[in-house]
Scaffold this motif. Structure first.
Motif, short mmCIF file in Angstrom:
data_model
loop_
_atom_site.label_atom_id
_atom_site.label_comp_id
_atom_site.label_asym_id
_atom_site.label_seq_id
_atom_site.Cartn_x
_atom_site.Cartn_y
_atom_site.Cartn_z
N ARG A 149 0.83 -1.21 0.00
CA ARG A 149 0.00 0.00 0.00
C ARG A 149 0.87 1.25 0.00
NH1 ARG A 149 -4.35 2.85 4.00
NH2 ARG A 149 -4.41 4.63 2.64
N ALA A 150 1.94 1.26 0.76
CA ALA A 150 2.84 2.42 0.80
C ALA A 150 3.46 2.68 -0.57
CB ALA A 150 3.91 2.22 1.86
N ILE A 151 3.77 1.61 -1.29
CA ILE A 151 4.30 1.77 -2.66
C ILE A 151 3.23 2.37 -3.56
CG2 ILE A 151 5.09 0.46 -4.68
CD1 ILE A 151 6.54 -1.41 -2.61
N TRP A 152 2.00 1.88 -3.45
CA TRP A 152 0.92 2.44 -4.25
C TRP A 152 0.67 3.90 -3.89
CZ3 TRP A 152 -3.12 -2.10 -3.76
CH2 TRP A 152 -2.65 -3.21 -4.48
N ASP A 153 0.75 4.22 -2.59
CA ASP A 153 0.61 5.61 -2.16
C ASP A 153 1.70 6.49 -2.79
OD1 ASP A 153 -1.65 5.28 -0.53
OD2 ASP A 153 -0.45 4.96 1.29
N ALA A 154 2.93 6.00 -2.80
CA ALA A 154 4.05 6.76 -3.39
C ALA A 154 3.82 6.97 -4.88
CB ALA A 154 5.37 6.04 -3.14
N ALA A 155 3.31 5.96 -5.57
CA ALA A 155 3.03 6.09 -7.00
C ALA A 155 1.92 7.11 -7.24
CB ALA A 155 2.65 4.73 -7.59
N ASN A 156 0.87 7.07 -6.43
CA ASN A 156 -0.21 8.05 -6.54
C ASN A 156 0.30 9.45 -6.23
OD1 ASN A 156 -2.93 7.29 -7.33
ND2 ASN A 156 -2.82 5.79 -5.69
N ALA A 157 1.13 9.58 -5.21
CA ALA A 157 1.68 10.89 -4.85
C ALA A 157 2.53 11.45 -5.99
CB ALA A 157 2.50 10.80 -3.57
N TYR A 158 3.31 10.61 -6.64
CA TYR A 158 4.10 11.04 -7.79
C TYR A 158 3.19 11.59 -8.88
CZ TYR A 158 6.81 10.86 -12.09
OH TYR A 158 7.39 11.19 -13.29
N GLN A 159 2.14 10.85 -9.21
CA GLN A 159 1.22 11.30 -10.25
C GLN A 159 0.55 12.62 -9.87
OE1 GLN A 159 0.54 9.97 -13.51
NE2 GLN A 159 2.52 9.23 -12.80
N GLN A 160 0.13 12.73 -8.62
CA GLN A 160 -0.55 13.95 -8.17
C GLN A 160 0.40 15.13 -8.19
OE1 GLN A 160 -3.81 14.00 -7.65
NE2 GLN A 160 -3.71 16.19 -7.36
N HIS A 161 1.62 14.93 -7.72
CA HIS A 161 2.61 16.00 -7.64
C HIS A 161 3.09 16.46 -9.02
CE1 HIS A 161 6.05 18.31 -6.25
NE2 HIS A 161 6.81 17.59 -7.05
N ILE A 196 6.63 11.98 -17.48
CA ILE A 196 5.75 11.69 -16.34
C ILE A 196 4.78 10.57 -16.68
CG2 ILE A 196 3.96 12.63 -14.84
CD1 ILE A 196 5.32 15.43 -15.32
N THR A 197 4.23 10.60 -17.88
CA THR A 197 3.28 9.57 -18.30
C THR A 197 3.98 8.23 -18.47
OG1 THR A 197 1.94 11.27 -19.38
CG2 THR A 197 1.52 8.97 -20.01
N ARG A 198 5.16 8.24 -19.07
CA ARG A 198 5.93 6.99 -19.25
C ARG A 198 6.25 6.39 -17.88
NH1 ARG A 198 9.30 8.93 -22.57
NH2 ARG A 198 10.98 9.49 -21.14
N VAL A 199 6.75 7.22 -16.97
CA VAL A 199 7.06 6.73 -15.63
C VAL A 199 5.77 6.26 -14.93
CG1 VAL A 199 7.89 7.43 -13.34
CG2 VAL A 199 9.19 8.04 -15.38
N GLY A 200 4.70 7.03 -15.08
CA GLY A 200 3.43 6.67 -14.45
C GLY A 200 2.89 5.34 -14.94
N LEU A 201 2.95 5.11 -16.24
CA LEU A 201 2.47 3.83 -16.77
C LEU A 201 3.34 2.67 -16.29
CD1 LEU A 201 1.55 5.01 -20.36
CD2 LEU A 201 -0.05 4.21 -18.61
#
Length: 178
Positions: free
Chosen positions: A69-81, A98-103
């Motif tokens: 969950r913490a990893i998923w939170d970090a991924a969401n925070a990256y996308q939001q930021h 950002i999109t490449r990293v996000g995907l």
């Protein structure tokens, strides 16, 4: 599966895959180069993945789920930021990074979450063309992985996690208790 946990992963998947279809024809985009934000993210995730591996090895299931969950939170925070949907207006190359990293984060999160949400993880990984019975655990530095796959198509998923109606909640509560 915990509703909050499903919402975190589902939100991550839905936002970036939908954006990739709007802005980049449903493909992992080319262009730009990762910056300091991505370097920090990769380093942070490398540490978290090592911890997750230790939890799996020690059969510490709650700690493993919390770390996932913490990893998923970090991924969401990256996308939001980083907000690629805003960056695309002024810096398309940055939005591509950002999109490449996000995907790639979505694929990584599906791989790491396979032990707790296997069906959802398989569905998400299938959208990236990965149909392995058991996804391959990431090894080595993460930045090259997060920056890979330019040109690869990503299928639309619709809503990755089905919302449960009030009526269904009431039915399940009556059947199984609170």
């Amino acid at each position: 599966m915990n509703k909050d946990l499903a919402d975190i992963f589902g939100n991550l998947v839905n936002r970036i895959v939908s954006f990739a279809h709007l802005a980049f024809d449903g493909r992992i985009p080319e262009g730009g180069a990762p910056g300091e934000t991505e370097l920090r993210l990769a380093h942070d995730l490398e540490q978290r993945i090592k911890a997750l591996h230790r939890h799996h090895t020690a059969l510490e299931f709650r700690a493993g789920a919390a770390t996932t969950r913490a990893i998923w939170d970090a991924a969401n925070a990256y996308q939001q930021h980083t907000a690629p949907w805003t960056a695309i207006k002024s810096d398309p190359a940055r939005a591509a990074v950002i999109t490449r990293v996000g995907l790639n984060l979505v694929a990584l999160c599906a791989t790491l979450g396979w032990s707790i949400v296997p069906n959802l993880s398989e569905r998400v990984l299938g959208a990236f063309g990965c149909n392995n019975a058991v996804p391959r655990w990431p090894t080595g530095p993460l930045l090259p992985l997060l920056n890979s796959g330019a040109g690869t198509p990503v299928a639309r998923l619709g809503l990755p996690v089905e919302k449960i109606s009030s009526e269904k909640v009431a039915h399940l509560t009556a059947r199984f208790g609170a």
